[in-house]
Motif scaffolding. Sequence first.
Motif, mmCIF file in Angstrom:
data_model
loop_
_atom_site.group_PDB
_atom_site.id
_atom_site.type_symbol
_atom_site.label_atom_id
_atom_site.label_comp_id
_atom_site.label_asym_id
_atom_site.label_seq_id
_atom_site.Cartn_x
_atom_site.Cartn_y
_atom_site.Cartn_z
ATOM 1 N N GLU A 1 0.443 -1.340 -0.334
ATOM 2 C CA GLU A 1 -0.143 0.192 0.236
ATOM 3 C C GLU A 1 0.921 0.782 0.259
ATOM 4 O O GLU A 1 0.583 2.072 -1.056
ATOM 5 N N HIS A 2 2.041 1.232 0.942
ATOM 6 C CA HIS A 2 2.960 2.463 0.828
ATOM 7 C C HIS A 2 4.262 2.217 -0.045
ATOM 8 O O HIS A 2 5.271 1.549 0.614
ATOM 9 N N MET A 3 4.712 2.596 -0.677
ATOM 10 C CA MET A 3 5.462 1.938 -1.849
ATOM 11 C C MET A 3 6.542 3.200 -1.740
ATOM 12 O O MET A 3 5.972 4.692 -1.669
ATOM 13 N N ARG A 4 7.525 3.523 -2.561
ATOM 14 C CA ARG A 4 8.264 4.229 -3.042
ATOM 15 C C ARG A 4 9.798 3.556 -3.963
ATOM 16 O O ARG A 4 10.221 2.605 -3.204
ATOM 17 N N ALA A 5 9.477 4.295 -4.967
ATOM 18 C CA ALA A 5 10.585 4.448 -6.167
ATOM 19 C C ALA A 5 11.828 4.575 -6.037
ATOM 20 O O ALA A 5 12.591 6.004 -5.676
ATOM 21 N N VAL A 6 12.728 3.997 -5.683
ATOM 22 C CA VAL A 6 14.141 4.128 -6.234
ATOM 23 C C VAL A 6 14.701 3.988 -7.399
ATOM 24 O O VAL A 6 14.953 2.677 -7.598
ATOM 25 N N PHE A 7 15.346 4.616 -7.666
ATOM 26 C CA PHE A 7 16.294 4.752 -9.211
ATOM 27 C C PHE A 7 17.337 4.661 -9.414
ATOM 28 O O PHE A 7 18.208 4.987 -9.004
ATOM 29 N N ASN A 8 17.889 3.438 -9.670
ATOM 30 C CA ASN A 8 19.493 2.744 -10.227
ATOM 31 C C ASN A 8 19.779 4.096 -11.074
ATOM 32 O O ASN A 8 18.914 4.352 -12.298
ATOM 33 N N THR A 9 20.908 4.653 -10.772
ATOM 34 C CA THR A 9 22.249 5.175 -12.389
ATOM 35 C C THR A 9 22.808 4.964 -12.200
ATOM 36 O O THR A 9 23.633 3.910 -11.598
ATOM 37 N N PRO A 10 24.170 5.954 -13.264
ATOM 38 C CA PRO A 10 25.205 4.942 -13.440
ATOM 39 C C PRO A 10 26.128 5.573 -11.739
ATOM 40 O O PRO A 10 27.154 4.036 -11.560
ATOM 41 N N ASP A 11 25.321 6.256 -10.711
ATOM 42 C CA ASP A 11 26.743 6.783 -10.012
ATOM 43 C C ASP A 11 25.607 5.992 -9.146
ATOM 44 O O ASP A 11 26.534 6.191 -7.728
ATOM 45 N N THR A 12 24.737 5.703 -9.122
ATOM 46 C CA THR A 12 24.363 4.678 -7.790
ATOM 47 C C THR A 12 23.649 3.606 -7.992
ATOM 48 O O THR A 12 22.252 3.859 -8.934
ATOM 49 N N HIS A 13 23.864 2.373 -6.987
ATOM 50 C CA HIS A 13 23.023 1.956 -7.532
ATOM 51 C C HIS A 13 22.333 1.776 -5.990
ATOM 52 O O HIS A 13 22.639 1.411 -5.059
ATOM 53 N N ASN A 14 21.122 1.112 -5.967
ATOM 54 C CA ASN A 14 20.268 1.116 -4.719
ATOM 55 C C ASN A 14 19.910 -0.387 -4.403
ATOM 56 O O ASN A 14 19.782 -1.549 -5.517
#
Length: 207
Positions: A91-104
């Motif tokens: 029900e309560h979500m957060r999306a985190v986006f990988n980038t060339p500089d950051t891996h989640n």
Amino acid sequence: MFDHSHDHDHDNHYSDMQARVRALETLLTEKGLIDPAAIDAIVETYETRVGPRNGARVVAKAWANPDFAEWLRVDATAAIASLGYTGRQGEHMRAVFNTPDTHNMVVCTLCSCYPWAVLGLPPVWYKAPAYRSRAVINPRAVLAEFGVTLSPETQIRVWDSTAELRYLVVPERPAGMDDLGEEALAGLVTRDSMIGTGLALAPRTAS
């Protein structure tokens, strides 16, 4: 070290908890209180139809549609719900986006909170104490055990799920895939890539 090579257990290798669950299921079946076929149907639904295909479609839409990607970034709960994917522990979500500089990477250190509606059933290793502790202490080493080797310059951010908030990792879109539609793109998204313990597939390796 923990075993993440497969998520099923052979009949003679049950953990104490799995043995108890199997014994309870057998007892309830014998008393006519549950239907094993119904249990199997529920499990199959969460493993295949409910997820992780749902999450893959969310990621594919974000890859293909910048407006949806921004919505997902700002209000993942609403964006995911717009596709009809809501329900148990999602029900309560957060999306985190990988980038060339950051891996989640996602872990739940206190329990095993997991967005079932988006990713289906949690893998066995996600709930294992070894993963839950080592993912926080030494995430780079854990990723290496999953076959993910990142540049030393890449920052790794570990997100701790709670009963109030769960995370979806949006992996980087593979290069050169501009001609693929959303369904084809969804085929490149794995469950592990949405936890952060894997990467999106190249088309030649997608099954």
